[in-house]
Design an enzyme around this catalytic site. Sequence first.
Site, PDB file in Angstrom:
ATOM      1  N   CYS A  11       0.158 -62.112 -27.221  1.00  0.00           N
ATOM      2  CA  CYS A  11      -1.014 -62.836 -26.721  1.00  0.00           C
ATOM      3  C   CYS A  11      -1.120 -62.690 -25.214  1.00  0.00           C
ATOM      4  CB  CYS A  11      -0.939 -64.312 -27.109  1.00  0.00           C
ATOM      5  SG  CYS A  11       0.357 -65.216 -26.234  1.00  0.00           S
ATOM      6  N   CYS A  14       1.833 -63.516 -23.023  1.00  0.00           N
ATOM      7  CA  CYS A  14       2.857 -62.468 -22.958  1.00  0.00           C
ATOM      8  C   CYS A  14       2.527 -61.465 -21.850  1.00  0.00           C
ATOM      9  CB  CYS A  14       2.960 -61.732 -24.287  1.00  0.00           C
ATOM     10  SG  CYS A  14       3.412 -62.767 -25.683  1.00  0.00           S
ATOM     11  N   ASP A 430     -28.494 -37.844  -3.876  1.00  0.00           N
ATOM     12  CA  ASP A 430     -28.515 -36.644  -3.054  1.00  0.00           C
ATOM     13  C   ASP A 430     -29.644 -35.763  -3.593  1.00  0.00           C
ATOM     14  OD1 ASP A 430     -27.573 -34.428  -1.391  1.00  0.00           O
ATOM     15  OD2 ASP A 430     -26.891 -33.576  -3.290  1.00  0.00           O
ATOM     16  N   ASP A 629     -23.233 -34.427  -5.892  1.00  0.00           N
ATOM     17  CA  ASP A 629     -22.473 -33.371  -6.565  1.00  0.00           C
ATOM     18  C   ASP A 629     -21.727 -32.444  -5.620  1.00  0.00           C
ATOM     19  OD1 ASP A 629     -24.686 -32.060  -5.463  1.00  0.00           O
ATOM     20  OD2 ASP A 629     -24.710 -30.553  -7.067  1.00  0.00           O
ATOM     21  N   ASP A 633     -21.121 -34.745  -0.153  1.00  0.00           N
ATOM     22  CA  ASP A 633     -21.451 -36.074  -0.678  1.00  0.00           C
ATOM     23  C   ASP A 633     -20.217 -36.971  -0.815  1.00  0.00           C
ATOM     24  OD1 ASP A 633     -24.168 -35.410  -1.034  1.00  0.00           O
ATOM     25  OD2 ASP A 633     -23.707 -34.427  -2.940  1.00  0.00           O
TER      26      ASP A 633
END
Length: 820
Positions: A11, A14, A430, A629, A633
């Site tokens: 649980c 724990c 971008d 990409d 960037d």
Amino acid sequence: MMKYHVTGMTCAACSARVEKAVAKVEGVTEVSVNLLMNSMQVEGDALAEDVIRAVEKAGYGAYAGRAGKRTEYISEEQSTKFRLVSSLCLLVPLMYLSMGHVMWNWPLPEDLAENPLALAIWQMLFTITIMFINRKFFENGFGSLLHGAPNMDTLVAIGSGAAFVKSMKVLFDMTECYVSDNRAMGAHYLHGFYFESAAMILTLITVGKMLEARAKGKTTNALSSLMKLTPKTATVLVGGKEKRIPASQVSVGDIFVVRPGESIPVDGNVLEGNSAVDESALTGESIPVDKAEGDHVYSATINQSGFLKCKAVKTGEDTTFSQIIKMVNEAASSRAPIAKMADKVSGVFVPVVIFISFVTFLAWIGMGQSSDFAFERAIAVLVISCPCALGLATPVAIMVGTGKGATMGVLFKNATALEQTGKTEIVVFDKTGTITQGKPVVTDVLPAEGVSRELLLRTAAVLEKKSEHPLARAVMTYAEGQGIQTEEEVKDFTALAGNGLSGIYQGETLVGGSLAYMESRMDVGAHLRQKAAELSAQGKTPLFFADGEKMLGIIAVADVLKKDSAQVIRELRALGMKIVMLTGDNETTAHAIGAQAGVDEVIAGVLPEGKKDAIENLKKHGKVAMVGDGINDAPALMTADVGIAMASGTDVAMEAADVVLVGGRLSGVVEALLLSRATLKNIKENLFWAFVYNSLGIPIAAGVLYPVFGVTLNPMFGAAAMSLSSFCVVTNALRLNLKKFSKKKKEEVKRMEKKMEIKGMMCMHCSGRVKKCLEELEGVTEAVVDHETGSAVVKSTMELDDAILKKTVEDQGYEVVSIQ
């Protein structure tokens, strides 16, 4: 970062205990424990032995390595199923004896019906057997209690054990009556047994564990489905002969072949062959991607039609597919910030419940109730409380959300990214390679008066053939697509300063270049000068060409929008996002592209550091997601609240980002936002249910309704409620798998179809040219062209102007008869 598999956790208490223990180990900077996957991620320079020792000292087990495999859930489910079936087989006769006969006078064998002591002993034996079958609760519960870390099993063990001990005391009192030959009094004790409660609590909790284990297994369906797609074998060329080997043994540089229907074993580059490859395992897109010499192929994708000969470039765990599985696994194992409150509550939950149970017993005794009444209320408090619901509320939703994202080609690197993406208010794109295609293409061909289109294209192609400039390649590609052959070459080719080219062809001097360069050599003419200004205002680059002193015309080149850019931006704005385009391009080009895409704001002329500063300024106005990409960037991606990288971009960008869009689909941005919002909503629902359940369930179990309404909660019903609470949380998270995250509607797609009747197409080459030019139009998803029937069906995500469709086809030299 080291990964560990942790055993013995049942649980949230724990996992909180383990995390607290490991956090104290010298050298540990950060630790994250995942209850759902029984896994732990530890950052820092601590030794693995020290970490494992700390876990064991806390009362649990650990070992270094990968965890969270589906087989563990299957094993857990099978073990729990055996305990449940065995318990039920014994519980039925126990309930018949304890309640059927005693309460409703159901028939029994005469010797048993007339002997209450024998009846009690049979109840005891059935209960002891059920307790032995479910001894796991007692081993884990009392074991964790001895380590000072009580958990859910502790509550179950104390509740069931107390009911059994209470029943044994009653049994001993009953035995004394028999010893004193007072059997009539002995029969009275039958109503004081809690054997059925002790057994029923264990059985009902096991029912909940069974349902929970089954639901847990389903949360890993997406990940396990991905892992099943991992290629097993490969066909490599050794000494010119084909050899079948395990895919794991393929090395970088090996030459391998893939036939139709086979899975591509590793990432590679195509050396020979043409085919259509199904990349849906990576991108979620069902439409196959055409592959030819020089193209890249990915592991776990399916070769559908042709024979491919490839060279391996990434193998083993370095393949794109392996990295996706690793990323999904790590994201599912991480913790979302929203879970912090639940973690704090879980750490003290069980001790508080035990204390409440003890106080409940004393309070009812103090108010004059019988010890049996007070005892039932105390046990009900123990068995109704459920720390598991709190502990599972976040990780199950994270697991399902990341798995769902993986099937759509949206990869969240961690739970924080999954949570934060949905909070985005400003999306920054971008321009180059993100909103646009990232490579120039020919957009307009404008011959001068008296000059044919073919002459202009042929002259441009001949002159640009020796140039390495990207614009030259765009012109060459377009000319070849139009069937222009340029076998001959110019002589004395020169690339001149000021954006100009010149060369001698068939005795004539061919010249090409920018407006400024051409005006320095000849009179361009007012008409072409005006056209050039119009094209520049649209973000296009006009290239002029001349033969000697004669102007031939203009060919405009531009980095055009991706097919889905405008549609994606419209969908994002419909979701309440502000859209900003960030670029290093000049103001004119940037604003032209921005207007076509439909963004709210354009920030142009910025360098990589300037992009970072722009993101910092935008963050003052709301949560910012940056989509890019390129290497330039990376600073902006890291600065934004959420960085989203296109997988078609650079490795640097993907490393800096929090979310990766496999296949470079811009629509993945919308899907990421919708999925994140749905997951966050699911987590909040789970946490709300867990807190409300415990906040209401515990007081009701303690008997707060009894003084006013006379209502009490039987411990058996408390156990039933507890067993279902975790199941409800997990099942609610699984609902994410049923959700659709596409904004398109079938009716819209059907409505956005146009049929064209076209004359002049003679062969497959003709239909291919028409198909290609139509599919390059913004919003067009597919063009089905048939030269035999002279027809074309154009499917799009937006309304298309008939005039644009007609001009596009007629620019290829064909006649459009009608458009419907």
